[in-house]
Design an enzyme around this catalytic site. Structure first.
Site, PDB file in Angstrom:
ATOM      1  N   ARG A 282      48.463  -2.655  47.450  1.00 28.03           N
ATOM      2  CA  ARG A 282      46.867  -2.821  46.720  1.00 28.03           C
ATOM      3  C   ARG A 282      46.859  -2.146  45.524  1.00 28.03           C
ATOM      4  O   ARG A 282      46.001  -2.072  45.004  1.00 28.03           O
ATOM      5  CB  ARG A 282      45.842  -2.711  48.118  1.00 28.03           C
ATOM      6  CG  ARG A 282      44.953  -3.859  48.060  1.00 28.03           C
ATOM      7  CD  ARG A 282      44.218  -3.352  48.945  1.00 28.03           C
ATOM      8  NE  ARG A 282      44.445  -4.172  50.247  1.00 28.03           N
ATOM      9  CZ  ARG A 282      43.514  -4.485  50.891  1.00 28.03           C
ATOM     10  NH1 ARG A 282      42.124  -3.953  50.732  1.00 28.03           N
ATOM     11  NH2 ARG A 282      43.439  -5.431  51.688  1.00 28.03           N
TER      12      ARG A 282
ATOM     13  N   ARG B 238      33.282 -17.321  56.729  1.00 25.42           N
ATOM     14  CA  ARG B 238      34.505 -17.065  57.128  1.00 25.42           C
ATOM     15  C   ARG B 238      34.282 -16.477  58.660  1.00 25.42           C
ATOM     16  O   ARG B 238      33.360 -15.754  59.083  1.00 25.42           O
ATOM     17  CB  ARG B 238      35.239 -15.729  56.641  1.00 25.42           C
ATOM     18  CG  ARG B 238      36.385 -15.154  57.227  1.00 25.42           C
ATOM     19  CD  ARG B 238      37.524 -14.491  56.428  1.00 25.42           C
ATOM     20  NE  ARG B 238      37.108 -13.208  55.967  1.00 25.42           N
ATOM     21  CZ  ARG B 238      37.848 -12.468  55.454  1.00 25.42           C
ATOM     22  NH1 ARG B 238      39.048 -12.860  54.720  1.00 25.42           N
ATOM     23  NH2 ARG B 238      37.486 -11.155  55.075  1.00 25.42           N
TER      24      ARG B 238
ATOM     25  N   ARG C 289      32.768  -4.513  47.526  1.00 28.53           N
ATOM     26  CA  ARG C 289      34.369  -4.558  47.714  1.00 28.53           C
ATOM     27  C   ARG C 289      35.140  -4.889  46.620  1.00 28.53           C
ATOM     28  O   ARG C 289      36.209  -4.320  46.313  1.00 28.53           O
ATOM     29  CB  ARG C 289      34.625  -5.385  49.074  1.00 28.53           C
ATOM     30  CG  ARG C 289      34.643  -4.767  50.231  1.00 28.53           C
ATOM     31  CD  ARG C 289      34.243  -5.782  51.462  1.00 28.53           C
ATOM     32  NE  ARG C 289      35.411  -6.403  51.780  1.00 28.53           N
ATOM     33  CZ  ARG C 289      35.368  -7.609  52.413  1.00 28.53           C
ATOM     34  NH1 ARG C 289      34.181  -7.997  52.651  1.00 28.53           N
ATOM     35  NH2 ARG C 289      36.353  -8.331  52.790  1.00 28.53           N
TER      36      ARG C 289
ATOM     37  N   ARG D 177      33.004 -10.738  60.170  1.00 25.49           N
ATOM     38  CA  ARG D 177      33.084  -9.383  59.659  1.00 25.49           C
ATOM     39  C   ARG D 177      31.537  -9.011  59.190  1.00 25.49           C
ATOM     40  O   ARG D 177      31.136  -9.729  58.433  1.00 25.49           O
ATOM     41  CB  ARG D 177      34.122  -9.219  58.610  1.00 25.49           C
ATOM     42  CG  ARG D 177      35.533  -8.740  59.357  1.00 25.49           C
ATOM     43  CD  ARG D 177      36.302  -8.854  58.396  1.00 25.49           C
ATOM     44  NE  ARG D 177      36.368  -7.745  57.225  1.00 25.49           N
ATOM     45  CZ  ARG D 177      37.183  -7.299  56.246  1.00 25.49           C
ATOM     46  NH1 ARG D 177      38.654  -7.935  56.347  1.00 25.49           N
ATOM     47  NH2 ARG D 177      36.984  -6.446  55.631  1.00 25.49           N
TER      48      ARG D 177
ATOM     49  N   LYS E 105      44.237 -15.502  50.793  1.00 25.28           N
ATOM     50  CA  LYS E 105      45.527 -15.029  51.349  1.00 25.28           C
ATOM     51  C   LYS E 105      46.012 -14.884  52.623  1.00 25.28           C
ATOM     52  O   LYS E 105      47.218 -15.369  52.810  1.00 25.28           O
ATOM     53  CB  LYS E 105      45.768 -13.403  50.750  1.00 25.28           C
ATOM     54  CG  LYS E 105      45.329 -12.804  49.620  1.00 25.28           C
ATOM     55  CD  LYS E 105      45.392 -11.739  49.102  1.00 25.28           C
ATOM     56  CE  LYS E 105      44.302 -10.711  49.835  1.00 25.28           C
ATOM     57  NZ  LYS E 105      42.903 -11.105  49.627  1.00 25.28           N
TER      58      LYS E 105
HETATM   59  P1  ADP Z   1      41.711 -13.556  52.158  1.00 23.81           P
HETATM   60  O1  ADP Z   1      42.669 -13.275  53.135  1.00 23.81           O
HETATM   61  O2  ADP Z   1      42.112 -13.560  50.780  1.00 23.81           O
HETATM   62  O3  ADP Z   1      40.597 -12.618  52.142  1.00 23.81           O
HETATM   63  P2  ADP Z   1      41.124 -15.676  53.831  1.00 23.81           P
HETATM   64  O4  ADP Z   1      42.696 -16.389  54.229  1.00 23.81           O
HETATM   65  O5  ADP Z   1      40.584 -15.181  55.092  1.00 23.81           O
HETATM   66  O6  ADP Z   1      41.141 -14.749  52.565  1.00 23.81           O
HETATM   67  O7  ADP Z   1      40.024 -16.891  53.383  1.00 23.81           O
HETATM   68  C1  ADP Z   1      38.803 -16.614  53.228  1.00 23.81           C
HETATM   69  C2  ADP Z   1      37.910 -17.931  53.810  1.00 23.81           C
HETATM   70  O8  ADP Z   1      37.958 -18.858  52.909  1.00 23.81           O
HETATM   71  C3  ADP Z   1      38.082 -18.246  55.012  1.00 23.81           C
HETATM   72  O9  ADP Z   1      36.913 -18.551  55.576  1.00 23.81           O
HETATM   73  C4  ADP Z   1      39.046 -19.475  54.948  1.00 23.81           C
HETATM   74  O10 ADP Z   1      38.796 -20.087  56.138  1.00 23.81           O
HETATM   75  C5  ADP Z   1      38.543 -20.027  53.734  1.00 23.81           C
HETATM   76  N1  ADP Z   1      39.408 -20.672  52.792  1.00 23.81           N
HETATM   77  C6  ADP Z   1      40.670 -20.138  52.587  1.00 23.81           C
HETATM   78  N2  ADP Z   1      41.339 -21.072  51.625  1.00 23.81           N
HETATM   79  C7  ADP Z   1      40.510 -21.782  51.401  1.00 23.81           C
HETATM   80  C8  ADP Z   1      40.508 -23.193  50.351  1.00 23.81           C
HETATM   81  N3  ADP Z   1      41.643 -23.434  49.854  1.00 23.81           N
HETATM   82  N4  ADP Z   1      39.394 -23.705  50.319  1.00 23.81           N
HETATM   83  C9  ADP Z   1      38.039 -23.438  51.098  1.00 23.81           C
HETATM   84  N5  ADP Z   1      38.198 -22.351  51.967  1.00 23.81           N
HETATM   85  C10 ADP Z   1      39.351 -21.861  51.888  1.00 23.81           C
HETATM   86  P1  ADP Z   2      39.414  -5.933  52.806  1.00 21.87           P
HETATM   87  O1  ADP Z   2      39.043  -7.194  52.189  1.00 21.87           O
HETATM   88  O2  ADP Z   2      37.975  -4.940  53.424  1.00 21.87           O
HETATM   89  O3  ADP Z   2      40.205  -5.102  52.322  1.00 21.87           O
HETATM   90  P2  ADP Z   2      41.489  -5.891  54.845  1.00 21.87           P
HETATM   91  O4  ADP Z   2      41.380  -6.497  56.323  1.00 21.87           O
HETATM   92  O5  ADP Z   2      42.675  -6.639  54.058  1.00 21.87           O
HETATM   93  O6  ADP Z   2      40.069  -6.187  54.375  1.00 21.87           O
HETATM   94  O7  ADP Z   2      41.621  -4.381  55.008  1.00 21.87           O
HETATM   95  C1  ADP Z   2      40.704  -3.622  55.764  1.00 21.87           C
HETATM   96  C2  ADP Z   2      40.865  -2.152  55.494  1.00 21.87           C
HETATM   97  O8  ADP Z   2      42.028  -1.518  55.751  1.00 21.87           O
HETATM   98  C3  ADP Z   2      40.635  -1.680  53.956  1.00 21.87           C
HETATM   99  O9  ADP Z   2      39.285  -1.875  53.860  1.00 21.87           O
HETATM  100  C4  ADP Z   2      41.352  -0.268  53.883  1.00 21.87           C
HETATM  101  O10 ADP Z   2      40.659   0.517  54.620  1.00 21.87           O
HETATM  102  C5  ADP Z   2      42.619  -0.708  54.741  1.00 21.87           C
HETATM  103  N1  ADP Z   2      43.592  -1.207  53.809  1.00 21.87           N
HETATM  104  C6  ADP Z   2      44.280  -2.386  54.168  1.00 21.87           C
HETATM  105  N2  ADP Z   2      45.400  -2.792  53.395  1.00 21.87           N
HETATM  106  C7  ADP Z   2      45.623  -1.376  52.668  1.00 21.87           C
HETATM  107  C8  ADP Z   2      46.269  -1.005  51.683  1.00 21.87           C
HETATM  108  N3  ADP Z   2      47.271  -1.843  51.040  1.00 21.87           N
HETATM  109  N4  ADP Z   2      46.174   0.194  51.139  1.00 21.87           N
HETATM  110  C9  ADP Z   2      45.161   0.917  51.542  1.00 21.87           C
HETATM  111  N5  ADP Z   2      44.132   0.575  52.495  1.00 21.87           N
HETATM  112  C10 ADP Z   2      44.496  -0.846  53.013  1.00 21.87           C
END
Ligand code: ADP
Ligand code: ADP
Length: 218
Positions: free
Chosen positions: A89, A128, A172, A161, A14
């Protein structure tokens, strides 16, 4: 106004796609996790409330999450729209967003669901790297930065992270997938959800998303 919502599990891509799409459309990329971390750093009263929940790995309560996001969307740079990443979410968050936009005579243009299987999510998250300044996402193998440890976009330091380890990721996913499917249902019912196969290359996923964004919803 073009307001798109990214939906998908942690690691689906995303953030990666939202950053690219935001640049392509000329609207801000609004990542809820980043926004909340910035609120905590700002030491505002809202930030202190957010800290209470994020600090122990809990979701921020809907009411608080909604307030912070709507506040961000009211800023001038989001007047023409935004790419929302990490919000809504839960179904109540999706309903609150619809209601707030309706009051401004606007609505969500489209929801983009990026589907990736669990095994691939685990692989992606364990490789990542994120940038400290804005959370730009890299992958050790699939999407390495030009200079190791440095963000291509803003030059800030990259870090991993703690909760991107497989054991924590499973927990998660268990917590996040049920409400995520409710958000998918919410936008499916409104006829504005596009599901894309997230297990293609970053470029291929972008291409499919951009096509979906410029077509009427199916
Ligand atoms: P999200 O925001 O949904 O948690 P990220 O955009 O951070 O996901 O992507 C998660 C990991 O996967 C990162 O290390 C990113 O560089 C990698 N990634 C994202 N899209 C792709 C893809 N299409 N193919 C391979 N790796 C990807
Ligand atoms: P994760 O993959 O752990 O959810 P994010 O960076 O997207 O990673 O979010 C980090 C933290 O921020 C979450 O664990 C939650 O505590 C909070 N958070 C993010 N987006 C939302 C949301 N839409 N509603 C509630 N809490 C959220």
């Amino acid at each position: 106004m073009r307001l798109f919502v990214m939906v998908g599990a942690p690691g689906a891509g995303k953030g990666t796609q939202a950053a690219i799409l935001a640049r392509a459309l000329g609207v801000p990329h609004v990542a809820s996790g980043e926004l909340f971390r910035a609120a905590i750093r700002g030491e505002t009263p809202l930030g202190r409330q957010v800290q209470e929940f994020m600090g122990r790995g809990a979701l921020v309560p809907d009411e608080l999450a909604i307030r912070l996001i709507l506040h961000r969307l009211a800023e001038p740079d989001a007047a023409d729209g935004a790419i929302l990443d990490g919000f809504p979410r839960t179904r109540p968050q999706a309903a609150a967003l619809d209601a707030a936009l309706a009051r401004r005579g606007a609505k969500v243009t489209g929801a983009l669901y990026v589907g990736v299987r669990e095994q691939e999510l685990l692989r992606r998250l364990s490789g990542r790297w994120l940038c400290r300044a804005e959370g730009h996402s890299y992958h050790a193998v699939d999407h390495p930065p030009v200079r190791p440890g440095v963000c291509d976009i803003d030059g800030s330091e990259l870090y991993q992270r703690d909760d991107d380890r497989p054991a924590t990721v499973r927990a998660r996913l268990e917590r996040q997938l049920p409400p995520m499917y409710e958000v998918v249902d919410h936008y499916t019912e409104r006829g504005i959800l596009t599901a894309v196969d997230g297990e293609q290359s970053i470029e291929q996923v972008t291409e499919v998303l951009l096509r979906a964004m410029t077509q009427p919803a199916r």
